[in-house]
Design a protein around this motif. Structure first.
Motif, PDB file in Angstrom:
ATOM      1  N   VAL A 234      49.064  43.999  43.938  1.00 29.21           N
ATOM      2  CA  VAL A 234      49.395  43.351  44.882  1.00 29.21           C
ATOM      3  C   VAL A 234      48.602  43.371  46.135  1.00 29.21           C
ATOM      4  O   VAL A 234      48.654  44.718  46.673  1.00 29.21           O
ATOM      5  N   ASP A 235      47.763  42.359  47.062  1.00 25.18           N
ATOM      6  CA  ASP A 235      47.567  42.629  48.604  1.00 25.18           C
ATOM      7  C   ASP A 235      48.549  43.264  48.960  1.00 25.18           C
ATOM      8  O   ASP A 235      49.480  42.570  48.782  1.00 25.18           O
ATOM      9  N   ALA A 236      47.596  44.419  49.423  1.00 24.18           N
ATOM     10  CA  ALA A 236      48.666  44.746  50.772  1.00 24.18           C
ATOM     11  C   ALA A 236      48.874  44.402  52.146  1.00 24.18           C
ATOM     12  O   ALA A 236      49.724  43.872  52.625  1.00 24.18           O
ATOM     13  N   ALA A 237      48.054  42.945  51.932  1.00 29.19           N
ATOM     14  CA  ALA A 237      48.539  41.851  52.762  1.00 29.19           C
ATOM     15  C   ALA A 237      49.359  40.319  52.601  1.00 29.19           C
ATOM     16  O   ALA A 237      50.014  39.538  53.017  1.00 29.19           O
ATOM     17  N   ASP A 238      49.504  40.556  50.993  1.00 30.78           N
ATOM     18  CA  ASP A 238      50.591  39.456  50.699  1.00 30.78           C
ATOM     19  C   ASP A 238      50.362  40.064  49.671  1.00 30.78           C
ATOM     20  O   ASP A 238      49.988  40.172  48.337  1.00 30.78           O
ATOM     21  N   SER A 239      52.029  39.802  49.214  1.00 26.07           N
ATOM     22  CA  SER A 239      52.190  40.772  47.418  1.00 26.07           C
ATOM     23  C   SER A 239      52.533  39.002  46.913  1.00 26.07           C
ATOM     24  O   SER A 239      52.910  39.973  44.974  1.00 26.07           O
ATOM     25  N   ASN A 240      52.041  38.213  47.063  1.00 23.61           N
ATOM     26  CA  ASN A 240      52.455  37.185  46.188  1.00 23.61           C
ATOM     27  C   ASN A 240      50.554  37.161  45.249  1.00 23.61           C
ATOM     28  O   ASN A 240      50.253  35.533  45.015  1.00 23.61           O
ATOM     29  N   ARG A 241      49.782  38.218  45.699  1.00 19.35           N
ATOM     30  CA  ARG A 241      48.470  37.923  45.544  1.00 19.35           C
ATOM     31  C   ARG A 241      48.303  39.164  44.661  1.00 19.35           C
ATOM     32  O   ARG A 241      47.879  40.399  44.739  1.00 19.35           O
ATOM     33  N   VAL A 242      47.691  38.969  43.273  1.00 19.96           N
ATOM     34  CA  VAL A 242      46.841  39.954  42.584  1.00 19.96           C
ATOM     35  C   VAL A 242      45.867  40.141  43.326  1.00 19.96           C
ATOM     36  O   VAL A 242      44.775  39.390  42.498  1.00 19.96           O
ATOM     37  N   VAL A 243      45.143  41.300  43.587  1.00 21.56           N
ATOM     38  CA  VAL A 243      43.350  41.966  43.287  1.00 21.56           C
ATOM     39  C   VAL A 243      42.979  42.971  42.580  1.00 21.56           C
ATOM     40  O   VAL A 243      41.746  42.631  42.441  1.00 21.56           O
ATOM     41  N   ALA A 244      43.960  42.798  41.950  1.00 15.08           N
ATOM     42  CA  ALA A 244      43.317  44.439  41.263  1.00 15.08           C
ATOM     43  C   ALA A 244      44.584  45.105  39.774  1.00 15.08           C
ATOM     44  O   ALA A 244      45.493  44.013  39.726  1.00 15.08           O
ATOM     45  N   TYR A 245      44.238  44.578  38.866  1.00 17.22           N
ATOM     46  CA  TYR A 245      44.434  45.891  37.540  1.00 17.22           C
ATOM     47  C   TYR A 245      44.149  47.331  37.780  1.00 17.22           C
ATOM     48  O   TYR A 245      42.397  47.543  37.425  1.00 17.22           O
ATOM     49  N   THR A 246      45.062  47.816  37.405  1.00 18.31           N
ATOM     50  CA  THR A 246      44.636  49.325  37.129  1.00 18.31           C
ATOM     51  C   THR A 246      45.545  50.194  35.826  1.00 18.31           C
ATOM     52  O   THR A 246      46.415  49.732  35.388  1.00 18.31           O
ATOM     53  N   ASP A 247      44.976  50.886  35.100  1.00 17.86           N
ATOM     54  CA  ASP A 247      46.053  52.136  33.776  1.00 17.86           C
ATOM     55  C   ASP A 247      44.933  53.429  34.800  1.00 17.86           C
ATOM     56  O   ASP A 247      45.335  53.141  36.019  1.00 17.86           O
ATOM     57  N   ALA A 248      45.398  54.542  33.446  1.00 18.40           N
ATOM     58  CA  ALA A 248      45.527  55.907  34.478  1.00 18.40           C
ATOM     59  C   ALA A 248      44.734  56.113  34.382  1.00 18.40           C
ATOM     60  O   ALA A 248      44.413  57.157  35.525  1.00 18.40           O
ATOM     61  N   SER A 249      43.451  55.163  33.966  1.00 21.54           N
ATOM     62  CA  SER A 249      42.289  56.358  34.494  1.00 21.54           C
ATOM     63  C   SER A 249      41.046  55.169  35.008  1.00 21.54           C
ATOM     64  O   SER A 249      39.298  55.961  35.587  1.00 21.54           O
ATOM     65  N   SER A 250      41.265  53.902  35.269  1.00 20.94           N
ATOM     66  CA  SER A 250      40.142  53.097  35.501  1.00 20.94           C
ATOM     67  C   SER A 250      41.067  51.798  36.281  1.00 20.94           C
ATOM     68  O   SER A 250      42.268  51.714  36.428  1.00 20.94           O
ATOM     69  N   ARG A 251      40.435  51.211  37.281  1.00 22.49           N
ATOM     70  CA  ARG A 251      40.494  50.038  37.967  1.00 22.49           C
ATOM     71  C   ARG A 251      39.866  49.517  37.834  1.00 22.49           C
ATOM     72  O   ARG A 251      38.071  48.827  37.685  1.00 22.49           O
ATOM     73  N   LEU A 252      40.432  47.822  37.488  1.00 23.47           N
ATOM     74  CA  LEU A 252      39.316  46.244  37.495  1.00 23.47           C
ATOM     75  C   LEU A 252      39.421  45.615  37.938  1.00 23.47           C
ATOM     76  O   LEU A 252      41.064  45.018  39.010  1.00 23.47           O
ATOM     77  N   ASP A 253      38.719  45.125  39.599  1.00 27.31           N
ATOM     78  CA  ASP A 253      38.706  44.563  40.753  1.00 27.31           C
ATOM     79  C   ASP A 253      38.685  43.550  40.708  1.00 27.31           C
ATOM     80  O   ASP A 253      38.071  42.890  39.704  1.00 27.31           O
ATOM     81  N   ARG A 254      39.069  42.483  40.864  1.00 31.86           N
ATOM     82  CA  ARG A 254      39.038  41.000  41.130  1.00 31.86           C
ATOM     83  C   ARG A 254      37.885  40.610  41.648  1.00 31.86           C
ATOM     84  O   ARG A 254      36.716  41.571  42.342  1.00 31.86           O
ATOM     85  N   CYS A 255      37.088  39.842  41.388  1.00 27.57           N
ATOM     86  CA  CYS A 255      35.577  39.614  41.407  1.00 27.57           C
ATOM     87  C   CYS A 255      35.389  38.887  42.814  1.00 27.57           C
ATOM     88  O   CYS A 255      35.553  37.617  42.658  1.00 27.57           O
ATOM     89  N   SER A 256      34.583  38.843  42.574  1.00 28.48           N
ATOM     90  CA  SER A 256      33.656  37.902  44.098  1.00 28.48           C
ATOM     91  C   SER A 256      32.648  38.297  44.006  1.00 28.48           C
ATOM     92  O   SER A 256      32.019  38.030  43.541  1.00 28.48           O
ATOM     93  N   MET A 257      31.683  37.287  45.066  1.00 27.89           N
ATOM     94  CA  MET A 257      30.511  37.444  45.442  1.00 27.89           C
ATOM     95  C   MET A 257      29.582  38.108  45.916  1.00 27.89           C
ATOM     96  O   MET A 257      28.455  38.478  45.588  1.00 27.89           O
TER      97      MET A 257
END
Length: 651
Positions: A234-257
């Motif tokens: 979740v977003d550090a400034a807004d706990s009601n917003r998911v900004v990424a997904y992680t597992d043990a070895s990788s991270r998928l950040d939200r898409c943007s421009m």
């Protein structure tokens, strides 16, 4: 080197009656024209009572005869490079160029450009007009001014930036939000905002709500990682917003421009972009003039990346005039889209067909003009049509597929539009050329110096390379087996003592390409390549591929920085390199082998079988001598063969 194996030694039949007039005429017409005689031709021969030399010459003045000559030389030279030129399709465009289907690179090239294979740009959004957002629920508002729009849509050097994005379904599973669990439409859900209004549990996943094209409509989807082991960040400034997904070895950040910059040695390289993992970044479309392969058509819609015409990346200065262009977001297809291929592959097919036809046309012109036949091996005269004219005059054409040196300066090349594939113009190539032996058809079909020697010997000298019957292979432990120079290696030298010095005649032509290695560009020795080799940099920035960069023996160690073709060469062989194939032909003309081979090939072509041993004794040398006295005129040789007793005899 050994001569072609002895031909069958069957006995020659005793003299018998000649074929009847009608059969003789039919035989001649089929052999010379590829068709049976017409009724009128039968009647004319019957009225004369015989087929004369004048009749044979008249047949050889017909266009069907020259088509027959082209077919003969196609078979002789194996003129078909379709399997010799590798085309991975990475420069082939897809799309009709319409408002809903812009032209773009959608194969493997689309991964470095947009983030995934097989994807195109956003056909619904113009690159130069800020009037729409695909995902306004997560993207910032549209710029209020044209200048601000330009800054958003292009970087500081004018490289197109994304106008929309999608989650890559190789990483994400995306589910429609306008349908319920039973796949029934949910009333009023037309966007991510309306979907969240209907279902507040979707609010934390706003950044992972993706407006995706379904048919012709944009439909809201919720996208989550395909692998269940990923957990939400979740977003550090807004706990009601998911900004990424992680597992043990990788991270998928939200898409943007935003685009990532490539990193080299830990440093980001400005202007060298790479797509974000798990995201597809799409630029918009622009309008461009019709491409070179259909220059008379109306304007077309082209994805903004492919529409660029740069010669180099404006940030890194890396060239766009090489095969790397289709992986660099700043390059594009070039002026007139010259670096790219037509969507249906027709440009590549047209080039291949033209390359295949060129040596046949050279041979036909020599025979048609009654020139000395072996001019086909030495003449600088050649022919080109629209596809070849475009490719030679615009050296950026087919940069990812063909490696071809233009055969003459641009001003010496006939200027034909690509569409004129059936129009052939004669011109004179530069001094490096020698008949069919330096055409792209020959160089690509026989991609190594050894292959070129082998086919020259087989086609024009009727000889093959084979060790003698008494050849002896040395013991495995013999040091001679480790000799890198095949002209000296025991066992190999039986053939290679001839192959290697003869292959030197093609030493200024690159292998697996049709590049002429010009001395001013590729000197015999390059100190820069030697320095790179000594430093262990065997690629030297890709500039020394034609040079000796690694040592496998003492000669190699002393030859670092030497053009590869000069390795192990004697002074005479170096002269072969600089003189080219023309010198080889001149030498072979002194031996009589060219004449005798031409006789044997014409005999087999028109009698349908090789010469027997007895026929070789009776006919081979006399026909070769007559061929030489006739000025090596090919039609005169054919005439003598088809008027011979052997041709008219019933066997």
């Amino acid at each position: 080197m050994a001569s072609l194996p002895a031909l069958a030694e069957e006995p020659v039949c005793a003299p018998v009656s000649k074929v009847p007039l009608e059969r003789h005429l039919r035989q001649l017409s089929l052999d010379l024209l590829g068709r049976p005689p017409t009724y009128e031709e039968y009647q004319a021969a019957k009225a004369k009572g015989q087929v004369t030399v004048e009749d044979v010459r008249a047949l050889m003045d017909k266009e069907e005869f020259y088509a027959r000559i082209r077919a003969y030389h196609r078979a002789l030279m194996w003129s078909n490079v379709s399997s010799s030129v590798f085309n991975n399709g990475n420069s082939r465009l897809t799309g009709a160029g319409s408002a809903t289907d812009a032209m773009s690179l959608r194969g493997n090239s689309s991964r470095p450009l947009r983030g995934a294979n097989g994807v195109t740009c956003d056909n619904a959004i113009a690159q130069d007009v800020c009037t729409a957002r695909q995902d306004p629920h997560v993207d910032p508002p549209l710029p209020a001014t044209a200048d601000a729009c330009a800054k958003e849509r292009y970087d500081e050097q004018g490289v197109p930036m994304p106008v929309s994005w999608d989650y890559d379904t190789n990483f994400y599973t995306c589910t429609r939000l306008d349908r319920d669990a039973s796949n029934n439409p949910i009333s009023g859900v037309t966007s991510c905002e309306t979907a969240i209004d209907k279902d507040s549990t979707l609010a934390p996943f706003r950044y992972f709500c993706d407006m995706r094209l379904v048919g012709t409509a944009l439909v809201p989807h919720k996208c989550v990682p395909r692998t269940a082991t990923f957990t939400a960040v979740v977003d550090a400034a807004d706990s009601n917003r998911v900004v990424a997904y992680t597992d043990a070895s990788s991270r998928l950040d939200r898409c943007s421009m935003k685009l990532n910059l490539k990193r080299t040695n830990g440093l980001e390289i400005k202007g060298s972009y790479e797509p974000q993992r798990g995201c597809v970044h799409r630029e918009g479309v622009v309008t461009r003039t019709a491409p070179f392969w259909n220059a008379s058509a109306a304007n077309v819609k082209v994805c903004a990346i492919e529409a660029q015409e740069r010669l180099a990346n404006p940030w890194t200065m890396e060239p766009c005039t090489t095969a790397r262009f289709n992986g660099d977001r700043s390059c594009g297809c070039g002026a007139g889209m010259s670096r790219c291929e037509a969507p249906n592959g027709s440009t590549h097919t047209a080039r291949i067909e033209a390359i295949n036809d060129e040596p046949e046309l050279i041979a036909e012109s020599v025979v048609r003009g009654d020139e000395p036949y072996f001019n086909i091996l030495t003449t600088r005269r050649s022919f080109l049509n629209g596809p070849l004219s475009e490719m030679y005059r615009d050296t950026q054409q087919a940069v990812g597929v063909f490696s071809v040196t233009p055969p003459a300066e641009p001003e010496a090349l006939p200027n034909l539009p690509f569409a004129q594939a059936d129009t052939w113009k004669e011109y004179v190539r530069d001094s490096s050329h020698s008949g069919v032996l330096t055409t792209p058809a020959f160089l690509y079909r026989f991609p190594t110096q050894r292959a070129r020697v082998n086919h020259f010997y087989a086609a024009f000298l009727c000889k093959s390379f084979a060790p003698p019957d008494n050849a002896r292979q040395p013991a495995a432990e013999d040091a001679c087996n480790r000799e890198n120079n095949l002209a000296k290696r025991c066992g190999c030298n039986y053939c290679h003592a001839t192959i290697e010095p003869t292959g030197a005649h093609w030493g200024r032509y690159a292998e697996r390409a049709a590049l002429f290695l010009k001395p001013e560009q590729f000197p015999r020795y390059d100190p820069k390549c030697r320095d790179c080799a000594i430093a262990g940099n065997t690629s030297c920035g890709g500039e020394c591929g034609q040079y000796v960069m690694q040592a496998y023996d003492g000669d190699g160690a002393n030859s670092l920085g030497l053009l590869k073709t000069y390795l192990y060469r004697t002074a005479d062989e170096e002269n072969n390199i600089e003189s080219g194939p023309a010198l080889l032909v001149q030498r072979m003309l002194q031996t009589g082998d060219l004449e005798r081979c031409a006789v044997r090939r014409v005999w087999q072509e028109f009698l349908g079988r090789p010469m027997s041993v007895e026929e070789q004794r009776m006919y081979l040398q006399p026909l070769a001598d007559d061929f030489a006295r006739d000025g090596h005129r090919f039609k005169a040789l054919i005439e003598r063969v088809v008027m011979s007793d052997a041709y008219r005899r019933i066997d």
